[in-house]
Design a protein around this motif. Structure first.
Motif, PDB file in Angstrom:
ATOM      1  N   SER A 181     -87.747  29.296 -15.944  1.00 17.70           N
ATOM      2  CA  SER A 181     -87.783  30.648 -16.505  1.00 17.70           C
ATOM      3  C   SER A 181     -87.750  30.596 -18.026  1.00 17.70           C
ATOM      4  O   SER A 181     -87.101  29.761 -18.625  1.00 17.70           O
ATOM      5  CB  SER A 181     -86.600  31.463 -15.985  1.00 17.70           C
TER       6      SER A 181
ATOM      7  N   TYR B 175     -84.129  43.695 -10.844  1.00 17.71           N
ATOM      8  CA  TYR B 175     -84.396  42.984 -12.088  1.00 17.71           C
ATOM      9  C   TYR B 175     -83.093  42.475 -12.678  1.00 17.71           C
ATOM     10  O   TYR B 175     -82.005  42.927 -12.323  1.00 17.71           O
ATOM     11  CB  TYR B 175     -85.137  43.874 -13.085  1.00 17.71           C
TER      12      TYR B 175
ATOM     13  N   SER C  66     -87.650  40.723 -10.236  1.00 15.63           N
ATOM     14  CA  SER C  66     -87.835  39.968 -11.472  1.00 15.63           C
ATOM     15  C   SER C  66     -86.555  39.260 -11.888  1.00 15.63           C
ATOM     16  O   SER C  66     -85.487  39.872 -11.945  1.00 15.63           O
ATOM     17  CB  SER C  66     -88.290  40.894 -12.606  1.00 15.63           C
TER      18      SER C  66
ATOM     19  N   ALA D   9     -91.013  37.466  -9.785  1.00 22.11           N
ATOM     20  CA  ALA D   9     -91.178  36.785 -11.066  1.00 22.11           C
ATOM     21  C   ALA D   9     -90.119  35.706 -11.225  1.00 22.11           C
ATOM     22  O   ALA D   9     -88.917  36.006 -11.242  1.00 22.11           O
ATOM     23  CB  ALA D   9     -91.093  37.779 -12.225  1.00 22.11           C
TER      24      ALA D   9
ATOM     25  N   LEU E 140     -88.444  44.028 -16.114  1.00 25.75           N
ATOM     26  CA  LEU E 140     -89.400  44.848 -15.370  1.00 25.75           C
ATOM     27  C   LEU E 140     -89.818  45.980 -16.289  1.00 25.75           C
ATOM     28  O   LEU E 140     -88.980  46.781 -16.718  1.00 25.75           O
ATOM     29  CB  LEU E 140     -88.772  45.392 -14.090  1.00 25.75           C
TER      30      LEU E 140
ATOM     31  N   THR F 203     -90.489  35.677 -18.815  1.00 29.62           N
ATOM     32  CA  THR F 203     -90.330  35.902 -17.382  1.00 29.62           C
ATOM     33  C   THR F 203     -90.206  37.394 -17.100  1.00 29.62           C
ATOM     34  O   THR F 203     -89.397  38.082 -17.729  1.00 29.62           O
ATOM     35  CB  THR F 203     -89.086  35.170 -16.848  1.00 29.62           C
ATOM     36  N   GLY F 204     -90.990  37.877 -16.174  1.00 25.93           N
ATOM     37  CA  GLY F 204     -90.863  39.282 -15.824  1.00 25.93           C
ATOM     38  C   GLY F 204     -92.110  39.847 -15.194  1.00 25.93           C
ATOM     39  O   GLY F 204     -93.109  39.156 -14.976  1.00 25.93           O
ATOM     40  N   ILE F 205     -92.046  41.125 -14.892  1.00 23.99           N
ATOM     41  CA  ILE F 205     -93.148  41.882 -14.300  1.00 23.99           C
ATOM     42  C   ILE F 205     -93.509  43.005 -15.266  1.00 23.99           C
ATOM     43  O   ILE F 205     -92.639  43.782 -15.674  1.00 23.99           O
ATOM     44  CB  ILE F 205     -92.756  42.467 -12.929  1.00 23.99           C
TER      45      ILE F 205
END
Length: 671
Positions: free
Chosen positions: A494, A544, A518, A474, A522, A498-500
């Motif tokens: 970003s 992360y 990430s 990510a 996360l 932003t992330g999973i």
């Protein structure tokens, strides 16, 4: 250009697109109006997934009656209608109607030049037309032309030489060239060959609704300025440039590719499907090889790489990195690259992050030549699907072997169905903005990074991926490994989203780098996740930056100690992080059992591992469990939701006591 929208808007678009499919025909208006459907808020590229908005009844009509007959013969062609003029071997149709063509022209041309309110149907019944200086079929003006192949007929249209100067002035550069809407259909076959330019070109909409087609071209095989729309048929393409291309720089709502059925077999030196706006697929079968395939990777020298021309194409655009060329973690029958660094990005010509090629007079950004040996630069692109604004896929079957990303968009990408078999020299699936997967069966057997986007959301589907760097990445990832200067690199802006995020589905990751990486958050709230990741201490199965929280689902990871992370203290589901006393070999089973011997979770990693992370709804705050990895076993007493370290470097792990028991209170997190 598309502006960044919120995750909420993207979700609204996704809900809209999943329910948009309807009937397959529309009232016979002659030309389907792609802007007729109401565009709801949250549909960032105005994507239409309803075939009734793309095709008219007449687009599907392959019958014909009340036709005039044109018999083609060198210097002696005839017609039974005075609306057809014949000048040597140039046959010109001047009024609307249906025309049945038979016969051969060894160096001639059929021209459709009618009022721009009139429609013409051309029926090809065993027709062969060659032209050495121009298009075999040229349509300078009409409202719409329907090119129909008669049942069981075999037809050939060929442009064999360089287009004349006069044709260049009028922008004619394809074996079939139309300045009007063009629909291909029928119950026969058509072979189209152009040795110096494009295969089939429409300066408006290009549609195919039935028939069998073989297209070979030096430049783009199918080119529709406003759109390329495919409802059915079998289409086989070999192109020294893009397979299917739609690009409209004047109207941002146009320039799209739509596929609802049929079979596409595409071998292209550059991108298979390329759209300046969006690509939408609701069904059909796509078999794609681009840039020589994922194996076609070597080291770049001086910003260039060389390869032979089409037919024995050997462009070598790197992308993946591996510990060694024969890395045992590679997917079967896929060669590892020797290098993947110092390679520029290859995206859509309209992308801010991609190299831009000035279009020629036809609007083409093609740079290929017909020479036996050519030098390919950073401007070339070798993606499977490439769209500037968005890609939406709700169904279909896809086999993609691409030198660059298999699916790539500079905007949003959603997958809500379909079966995918992907081998990529770079990312398997890439979106500069958001990637949303809610359903589908996705196998990525080879990639540098499996899936990459600013924000990745998985809410359903079955995903299995192998990556020589990160599995899911990510916005460049926490370790920035996707921004190492390799060819195919991507830059991200970003943002707070932003992330999973994983809320459902089944995900299996095998990665030489980080498993889930990430540069933001996360979050796991559902689904099943298995990760075998990190072949050295510089990576971790979970990586992360801001937060890593689990509230539901099942997660089991295995990797190398050093940079690994556990989920953080904001988690509301039990999670165990444990370092084994010695490195365990790939193929060693990991198993977690409760105090009654019931198996709560199990996994067999595909790489060697030194640490394990397990989270399951069955792990309670105060339960006692036995964790087994091969012959090693430890009893674990939970004291809260998180057992073991939550940090990476600097974390502290308690050793088992004489009884093999570790206590979560002693093995506290170091943040």
């Amino acid at each position: 250009m598309l502006k960044k929208l919120t995750a909420m808007l993207l979700a609204a678009w996704f809900c809209f697109s999943c329910t948009a499919c309807g009937s397959t025909t529309a009232p016979d208006s002659g030309s389907a109006d792609s802007t007729a459907a109401a565009v709801e808020t949250g549909n960032p590229a105005n994507i239409i997934l309803d075939p009734s908005q793309m095709f008219t009844n007449r687009d599907y009509e392959t019958d014909y009656s009340n036709y005039s007959t044109i018999t083609l013969r060198d210097r002696t062609s005839t017609a039974d209608n005075n609306s057809v003029t014949i000048t040597e071997d140039v046959i010109t149709i001047t009024k609307e109607g249906t025309y049945l063509l038979t016969g051969t022209l060894t160096d001639g041309q059929v021209v459709v030049d009618v009022d721009d309110t009139q429609k013409v149907q051309l029926v090809l019944d065993n027709v062969s037309i060659s032209n050495c200086t121009s298009a075999a079929l040229y349509i300078p003006q009409a409202d719409k032309v329907f090119l129909t192949t008669a049942a069981d007929s075999k037809n050939t249209l060929v442009s064999t030489g360089e287009f004349s100067d006069s044709e260049e002035e009028s922008n004619v550069d394809g074996a079939i060239f139309s300045k009007a809407d063009l629909t291909l259909n029928g119950k026969g076959s058509l072979s189209v060959t152009c040795s110096t330019a494009h295969g089939i070109v429409s300066k408006d909409d290009l549609a195919i609704t039935s028939g069998t087609y073989t297209i070979s071209s030096t430049k783009q095989a199918l080119s529709g300025k406003d759109s390329v729309r495919i409802a059915d048929g079998t289409i086989t393409i070999e192109s020294d440039s893009d397979g299917i291309h739609s690009e409209n720089t004047e109207d941002t709502e146009k320039g799209f590719v739509f596929v609802s059925g049929g079979t596409l077999n595409i071998t292209s030196s550059n991108d298979a499907l390329d759209a300046s706006n969006y690509i939408a697929v609701t069904g059909g079968t796509c078999n794609i090889t681009t840039g020589g395939g994922s194996e076609n990777i070597t080291q770049v020298q001086n910003g260039e790489f060389t390869g032979q021309g089409f037919g024995s194409f050997q462009h070598q655009p790197g992308g993946r990195m591996a510990e060694s060329p024969n890395d045992s973690t590679a997917a079967p029958d896929m060669k590892q690259p020797t290098d993947g660094k110092n390679m520029p990005e290859n995206g859509n010509a309209a992308s801010q992050s991609d190299a831009v090629i000035a279009p020629d007079a036809s609007g083409s950004t093609d740079t290929s030549s017909d020479t036996e040996t050519e030098t390919t630069t950073a401007s070339d692109s070798y993606k499977g699907f490439k769209a500037n604004e968005a890609i939406a896929i709700t169904g279909g079957t896809f086999t993609i072997d691409s030198a660059d990303d298999a699916l790539h968009t500079n905007g949003y990408l959603s997958i809500s169905g379909g079966t995918f078999h992907i081998a990529s020299g770079d990312d398997g699936i890439h979106a500069d903005s958001s990637l949303d997967i809610s359903d589908g069966d996705i196998t990525i057997s080879t990639s540098y990074e499996g899936m990459e986007a600013n924000a990745i959301t998985v809410s359903g589907g079955t995903i299995s991926l192998t990556a020589s760097d990160d599995g899911l990445n990510a916005a460049g990832g926490n370790d920035g490994s996707s921004l190492d200067g390799r060819w195919g690199q991507n830059s991200f802006d970003s943002s707070s989203d932003t992330g999973i995020t994983i809320s459902g589905g089944n995900l299996a990751v095998q990665a030489d780098g980080d498993g889930l990486d990430s540069n933001g958050s996360l979050l796991v709230s559902g689904g099943t996740v298995y990760v075998s990741a990190s072949i050295n201490g510089g990576n971790g199965a979970l990586d992360y930056t801001s937060s890593g929280t689990i509230t539901g689902g099942t997660v089991i990871t295995a990797g190398i100690s050093g940079m690994e992370q556990n989920f953080d203290s904001n988690s509301t589901q039990g999670c165990i992080h444990y370092d084994v006393s010695s490195t365990q070999s790939a193929g060693t089973e990991i198993k977690l059992t409760d105090s009654n011997g019931n198996i709560l979770a199990s996994y067999t990693p595909k790489i060697d591992f030194q640490c394990i992370t397990i989270s399951s709804p069955d792990i309670t705050e105060d339960g006692t469990y036995t964790l087994t990895a091969g012959s090693e076993s430890a009893e674990i007493q939970m004291n809260g939701y998180i057992y073991g370290s939550t940090g990476g470097i600097g974390r502290r792990t308690a050793s088992p006591d004489a009884a093999g028991k570790t206590d979560g209170r002693k093995n506290s997190a170091v943040n």
